[in-house]
Scaffold this motif. Structure first.
Motif, PDB file in Angstrom:
ATOM      1  N   SER A 456       0.867  -1.180   0.000  1.00 43.71           N
ATOM      2  CA  SER A 456       0.000   0.000   0.000  1.00 43.71           C
ATOM      3  C   SER A 456       0.901   1.226   0.000  1.00 43.71           C
ATOM      4  O   SER A 456       2.125   1.114  -0.118  1.00 43.71           O
ATOM      5  CB  SER A 456      -0.929  -0.001   1.220  1.00 43.71           C
ATOM      6  OG  SER A 456      -0.189   0.232   2.405  1.00 43.71           O
ATOM      7  N   ASN A 483      -6.994  -7.820  -5.258  1.00 46.18           N
ATOM      8  CA  ASN A 483      -7.336  -6.428  -4.971  1.00 46.18           C
ATOM      9  C   ASN A 483      -8.852  -6.339  -4.834  1.00 46.18           C
ATOM     10  O   ASN A 483      -9.578  -6.367  -5.823  1.00 46.18           O
ATOM     11  CB  ASN A 483      -6.840  -5.497  -6.079  1.00 46.18           C
ATOM     12  CG  ASN A 483      -7.129  -4.026  -5.786  1.00 46.18           C
ATOM     13  OD1 ASN A 483      -7.899  -3.696  -4.883  1.00 46.18           O
ATOM     14  ND2 ASN A 483      -6.512  -3.134  -6.550  1.00 46.18           N
ATOM     15  N   ALA A 495      -3.935  -0.778  -7.925  1.00 44.04           N
ATOM     16  CA  ALA A 495      -2.617  -0.605  -7.311  1.00 44.04           C
ATOM     17  C   ALA A 495      -1.567  -0.550  -8.420  1.00 44.04           C
ATOM     18  O   ALA A 495      -1.591  -1.368  -9.347  1.00 44.04           O
ATOM     19  CB  ALA A 495      -2.325  -1.749  -6.354  1.00 44.04           C
ATOM     20  N   ASN A 555      -4.427   2.550  -2.710  1.00 39.20           N
ATOM     21  CA  ASN A 555      -3.532   2.028  -3.741  1.00 39.20           C
ATOM     22  C   ASN A 555      -2.916   0.747  -3.177  1.00 39.20           C
ATOM     23  O   ASN A 555      -1.734   0.678  -2.885  1.00 39.20           O
ATOM     24  CB  ASN A 555      -2.457   3.077  -4.050  1.00 39.20           C
ATOM     25  CG  ASN A 555      -1.713   2.810  -5.339  1.00 39.20           C
ATOM     26  OD1 ASN A 555      -1.433   1.666  -5.673  1.00 39.20           O
ATOM     27  ND2 ASN A 555      -1.366   3.866  -6.055  1.00 39.20           N
ATOM     28  N   LYS A 556      -3.765  -0.276  -3.025  1.00 42.73           N
ATOM     29  CA  LYS A 556      -3.418  -1.434  -2.202  1.00 42.73           C
ATOM     30  C   LYS A 556      -3.668  -2.738  -2.951  1.00 42.73           C
ATOM     31  O   LYS A 556      -4.604  -2.856  -3.733  1.00 42.73           O
ATOM     32  CB  LYS A 556      -4.264  -1.400  -0.923  1.00 42.73           C
ATOM     33  CG  LYS A 556      -4.182  -2.630  -0.035  1.00 42.73           C
ATOM     34  CD  LYS A 556      -5.141  -2.488   1.140  1.00 42.73           C
ATOM     35  CE  LYS A 556      -5.217  -3.768   1.965  1.00 42.73           C
ATOM     36  NZ  LYS A 556      -6.190  -3.638   3.084  1.00 42.73           N
TER      37      LYS A 556
END
Length: 567
Positions: A456, A483, A495, A555-556
Motif C-alpha cells: 500500500s 485487490n 494498485a 492504492n493497495k
C-alpha cells in the motif's frame, strides 16, 4: 489511460479564446500528466502506449470476455494512441508559445505516429486495426474501430493515401458507422452493435477532410435521421435496427451527441477551423446539401460574426469580409466588432471516391483451448472456415484441424482464433502458457504468518525479492495478486508499482480491482520479460510518486507469490 483526451479540448479552448492565462494554467497539468503517463503506459518494445480504448470502456463490449483488467492494461489501442500522439504535439506547441523546453514531446509524438502506422495498419483491409492484445505476446485485433480511424485522419497520423483508403474500404452499415466492426456475438448493444452520434460526427469530420462526398452524405444522414425520428439527441442507437430502443443504457439530450450535431454546422457546412492566430474557413458541402446557410451572432474573441455560405463543393470560389476579399480564407484573431462574412462555393461535386455500405455482421465466437498430453486442442466453432494458431506471437498458422502437437520441452504461449467465410477473424481464445516444470521458478512472498504480503502507500513501499538461477536466460516475470478495493468494471483503485530489475527501472506493474471485498480472488498482474543472469538477481516492487492512481488514497493489493518462467 485515455485521460489525456481533455488536452485536445483544453487546447481548442485556447485557440478559440486566445486566453494566455488559461494556457499557463493548463501547461503544467498537461506536462505532468504526459510525463507520468510516459512512465506508466509507454511500451518501449512497440513504441506505443498501453491501456483501454478511448470511450469504449465497458470491457466485454469491445474486449474478449477472458481479458482481465491487467490484460486490458497490457493491450495497446489505436484511438488511445492517437490521443497520446496529439497530446504530445499540443504540449510542444504550448511550450513554444510559453518559451518552455518541449523538444522531447515533439520527438515522442513523431515516434508514436510512426509506430501506429507500423503496428496498426492492415494493408489487406485498407484501414487500421482495433488494438494489440494478448498477454505475453500481442497480436492485432483486425476489427475496425470508428473513433480511432477518425482521429488518425484528423490528426494526420494517416497520410493522404491511407486516409482515402480508410473511407473507401472501411465497413459502414446502413444506419451509420458502428463503433466497431464486425460486432461481437452474444454481447447486447451498447458499444457493440451500436452507432454513437458523437463518433459518427468525428467520422464525418474526417470524411470532410479527406473529401469523400459519399461517406460524408451518409454520415450526415445518419445523424439527422436519428435526430428527426427520435426528436432528441440520444447517446446511441442499435446498429442492427437503427432504433434507440435496445441499447444497454441510453440518454436523451446527450451533450456529446448535441456537440457533434452542432459541429456539423460549425466545422463542416460553415467550415470553421480554429488556429492560434485566427479562423481558416474551409466549408465542405455535398451537392445534396446545397443551399444558403447563415450563422448569426457567432462570438469569436472580441468579434461577433455573421457568416453566410452559398452553394456546394469543397472549394471556395470567393470569400468576403464586409464586402472586401478575405485573403487566404483566413480571418485574423485580432478582429473586433460585428462583421459579415460571405462565402460562395465553387458548386462542383467532389464525389469520385468509392464508398460502399455493408451488411451488419457478427464475428464467430472465440474458440476455447486446452493443453493435455503434449497436445493443444480446441472446440469446433459453428460457421468456421479455418482456424489461426498463434504460438509465442509468431505469424499464425492456418489450419482446419482441431488440435496440434506442441514441444513439451519448451515454454510457450498458445492461442487460437476462428475465421469465417467472409474472412473476419474472431477474438483469439484465452492464451494458455505451457510451462515444463524445469522452467518454472516460484518466489514466495508470504510474511508475518500470512499467506500474502500487503502493499500500500504505507506498507511495503519497497518490496525486495531475489531470484536465483543456475544459468543465464530470458524469463517471464509476473505476480499473483488480489485487490478487493472495488468493483472490477469501474472505480479508480488499481494498485500501481514500479518494477526494478537488478537496480534498473524495467516498467510498471498494475494490480487492478477484482471485485468489492474480494481479497481472496487471485489473478495475475501484467508481465515482463527479464534477462536473468546466473546467480542472484534482485527484483524490487517500489511505490514511486508517479504510481499514484486517480483515487490518490487507496492504492493497495495483496501479493501471494511471484513466478518466473524460462522462455
Amino acid at each position: 489511460s485515455d485521460r489525456i483526451v481533455w488536452v485536445i479540448a483544453a487546447w481548442e479552448i485556447y485557440k478559440v479564446t486566445g486566453d494566455e492565462a488559461w494556457l499557463r494554467q493548463i501547461y503544467p497539468i498537461i506536462k505532468n500528466t504526459l510525463d507520468d503517463d510516459y512512465k506508466t503506459l509507454y511500451n518501449p518494445q512497440t513504441g506505443l502506449y498501453r491501456g483501454e480504448s478511448s470511450f469504449l470502456d465497458w470491457r466485454e463490449q469491445t474486449y474478449p470476455k477472458w481479458m482481465s483488467n491487467a490484460d486490458i492494461y497490457t493491450s495497446e489501442n489505436l484511438g488511445t494512441n492517437a490521443l497520446h500522439y496529439q497530446a504530445n504535439k499540443i504540449i510542444e506547441l504550448i511550450s513554444r508559445i510559453l518559451e518552455e523546453e518541449g523538444e522531447v514531446y515533439l520527438e515522442r509524438s513523431a515516434a508514436i505516429k510512426s509506430d501506429i502506422n507500423k503496428h496498426f495498419w492492415i494493408a489487406e483491409r485498407g484501414f487500421y486495426g482495433q488494438y494489440l492484445y494478448g498477454r505475453e505476446y500481442l497480436n492485432i485485433s483486425p476489427r475496425f474501430e470508428a473513433l480511432g480511424e477518425s482521429l488518425s485522419v484528423l490528426f494526420d497520423i494517416a497520410d493522404i493515401n491511407k486516409a482515402v483508403s480508410i473511407f473507401e474500404k472501411s465497413p459502414v452499415t446502413s444506419f451509420g458507422t458502428t463503433c466497431i466492426y464486425p460486432q461481437i456475438p452474444g454481447i447486447p448493444p451498447y458499444h457493440n452493435n451500436a452507432i454513437w452520434p458523437f463518433v459518427q460526427s468525428y467520422w464525418n469530420l474526417a470524411a470532410a477532410k479527406t473529401g469523400n462526398e459519399r461517406a460524408l452524405v451518409h454520415g450526415l444522414a445518419s445523424i439527422y435521421r436519428a435526430g428527426a425520428f427520435f426528436l432528441t439527441n440520444y447517446e446511441n442507437f442499435v446498429a442492427q435496427t437503427g432504433d434507440y430502443n435496445g441499447t444497454e443504457i441510453n440518454s436523451d439530450r446527450m451533450l456529446w451527441s448535441m456537440a457533434g450535431n452542432i459541429a456539423m454546422v460549425h466545422r463542416v457546412f460553415i467550415g470553421m477551423n480554429f488556429d492560434v492566430d485566427g479562423i481558416r474557413f474551409n466549408p465542405v458541402i455535398p451537392r445534396v446539401f446545397s443551399g444558403t446557410r447563415t450563422l448569426r451572432n457567432f462570438k469569436y474573441r472580441k468579434a461577433i460574426l455573421n457568416i453566410t455560405v452559398k452553394g456546394y463543393g469543397r472549394k471556395i470560389r470567393s470569400i468576403t469580409l464586409d464586402g472586401k476579399p478575405l485573403l487566404q480564407n483566413f480571418l485574423p484573431s485580432a478582429i473586433n466588432g460585428e462583421h459579415d462574412i460571405e462565402i460562395k462555393m465553387d458548386n462542383k461535386r467532389f464525389g469520385d471516391s468509392n464508398f460502399e455500405l455493408v451488411k451488419n455482421h457478427f464475428s464467430l465466437t472465440a474458440p476455447e483451448i486446452k493443453i493435455e498430453n503434449n497436445k493443444i486442442s480446441w472446440n469446433k466453432v459453428p460457421g468456421v472456415s479455418y482456424y489461426l494458431l498463434y504460438i509465442n506471437g509468431d505469424l499464425p498458422l492456418k489450419t482446419q484441424e482441431l488440435n496440434a502437437i506442441i514441444d513439451s520441452g519448451v515454454s510457450g504461449e498458445y492461442k487460437v482464433s476462428a475465421v469465417d467465410s467472409l474472412g473476419w477473424e474472431s477474438f483469439t481464445s484465452e492464451p494458455l502458457m505451457f510451462v515444463p516444470v524445469k522452467n518454472l521458478i516460484t518466489i514466495d512472498i508470504k510474511e508475518n504468518g500470512k499467506p500474502y504480503s500487503e502493499i500500500s502507500t504505507s506498507v511495503n513501499k519497497n518490496l525486495h525479492l531475489k531470484a536465483v538461477t543456475d544459468t543465464d536466460g530470458k524469463y517471464l516475470f509476473r505476480l499473483r495478486y488480489a485487490n478487493g478495493s472495488g468493483p472490477w468494471n469501474t472505480d479508480n483503485k488499481c494498485a500501481i508499482r514500479t518494477l526494478l530489475f537488478n537496480g534498473a527501472v524495467t516498467g510498471t506493474l498494475v494490480f487492478p480491482q477484482r471485485g468489492v471485498d474480494l481479497w481472496n480472488d487471485w489473478g495475475w498482474s501484467n508481465s515482463y520479460t527479464l534477462d536473468l543472469r546466473k546467480g542472484i538477481n534482485t527484483i524490487d516492487i517500489v511505490f514511486e510518486e508517479w504510481n499514484n492512481n486517480m483515487n490518490l488514497i487507496e492504492n493497495k493489493a495483496l501479493l501471494e507469490y511471484a513466478e518466473l518462467v524460462r522462455l
